[in-house]
Design a protein around this motif. Structure first.
Motif, PDB file in Angstrom:
ATOM      1  N   ALA A  12       0.874  -1.178   0.000  1.00 37.89           N
ATOM      2  CA  ALA A  12       0.000   0.000   0.000  1.00 37.89           C
ATOM      3  C   ALA A  12       0.905   1.221   0.000  1.00 37.89           C
ATOM      4  O   ALA A  12       1.456   1.575   1.038  1.00 37.89           O
ATOM      5  CB  ALA A  12      -0.913  -0.021   1.215  1.00 37.89           C
ATOM      6  N   GLY A  13       1.077   1.817  -1.178  1.00 44.05           N
ATOM      7  CA  GLY A  13       2.034   2.915  -1.288  1.00 44.05           C
ATOM      8  C   GLY A  13       3.432   2.359  -1.159  1.00 44.05           C
ATOM      9  O   GLY A  13       3.841   1.512  -1.943  1.00 44.05           O
ATOM     10  N   THR A  14       4.156   2.809  -0.147  1.00 45.55           N
ATOM     11  CA  THR A  14       5.519   2.313   0.066  1.00 45.55           C
ATOM     12  C   THR A  14       5.597   1.325   1.224  1.00 45.55           C
ATOM     13  O   THR A  14       6.684   0.847   1.542  1.00 45.55           O
ATOM     14  CB  THR A  14       6.477   3.484   0.346  1.00 45.55           C
ATOM     15  N   ALA A  15       4.457   1.035   1.831  1.00 39.39           N
ATOM     16  CA  ALA A  15       4.436   0.162   3.005  1.00 39.39           C
ATOM     17  C   ALA A  15       3.781  -1.176   2.682  1.00 39.39           C
ATOM     18  O   ALA A  15       2.994  -1.290   1.747  1.00 39.39           O
ATOM     19  CB  ALA A  15       3.675   0.847   4.132  1.00 39.39           C
ATOM     20  N   LEU A  39      -6.095  -4.267  -3.652  1.00 37.01           N
ATOM     21  CA  LEU A  39      -6.318  -4.042  -2.230  1.00 37.01           C
ATOM     22  C   LEU A  39      -5.420  -2.974  -1.622  1.00 37.01           C
ATOM     23  O   LEU A  39      -5.732  -2.455  -0.559  1.00 37.01           O
ATOM     24  CB  LEU A  39      -6.102  -5.345  -1.452  1.00 37.01           C
ATOM     25  N   GLY A  40      -4.314  -2.674  -2.255  1.00 38.82           N
ATOM     26  CA  GLY A  40      -3.352  -1.738  -1.671  1.00 38.82           C
ATOM     27  C   GLY A  40      -3.960  -0.382  -1.372  1.00 38.82           C
ATOM     28  O   GLY A  40      -3.787   0.163  -0.285  1.00 38.82           O
TER      29      GLY A  40
END
Length: 150
Positions: free
Chosen positions: A83-86, A143-144
């Motif tokens: 999700a993004g960078t995580a 889903l991110g």
């Protein structure tokens, strides 16, 4: 010789989907999910996984399929998605989980290039298992963003 990619196959609304096995943390029987106020319809709420609260999304509703009641086969697939960078841990409610398997061919076919309102962002590719189509989900894209908003 490289190993073939493995997938966890999921049944939803009579269709066969697959998640890359490296994204799957564990598979749980259905358990209580605490609803969240004003959450989007596909965000069922939060559940506890060994002391960690994780959001649970309904795969049917995320894919635009009709809602259904839980059965003895309903499962929550705990996934690690980007999700993004995580990396986030999310639960995905599915009608059933079949098996960990390889597909008939190593390469996936691309999703059909159909214009209009159809969005292929959820599809990493199309494979086959024992001659039947298997839609391999792009879990980070599917889903991110939802997980990031949850």
């Amino acid at each position: 010789m490289a190993e073939k990619p493995q997938y966890v196959t999921l049944g939803v609304s009579g269709e066969l989907f697959a998640a890359p096995v490296e994204k799957v943390q564990e598979i749980l029987e259905m358990r209580p999910v605490a609803r969240l106020p004003q959450a989007p319809a596909n965000l069922l709420g939060m559940t506890d996984v060994r002391g960690q609260g994780i959001p649970v999304l309904d795969l049917r509703l995320t894919l635009g399929l009709p809602e259904t009641d839980d059965t003895e086969n309903t499962r929550i697939v705990v996934l690690n998605v980007t999700a993004g960078t995580a990396i986030m841990t999310v639960g995905l409610r599915t009608d059933r989980v079949f098996e960990v398997t390889v597909l008939d061919a190593d390469a996936l076919e691309p999703p059909p290039a159909i214009s209009g309102n159809w969005r292929d962002h959820a599809v990493a590719g199309i494979g086959r298992r024992n001659g039947s189509f298997v839609t391999v989900l792009d879990l980070d894209r599917l889903l991110g963003g939802v997980a990031e908003a949850a």
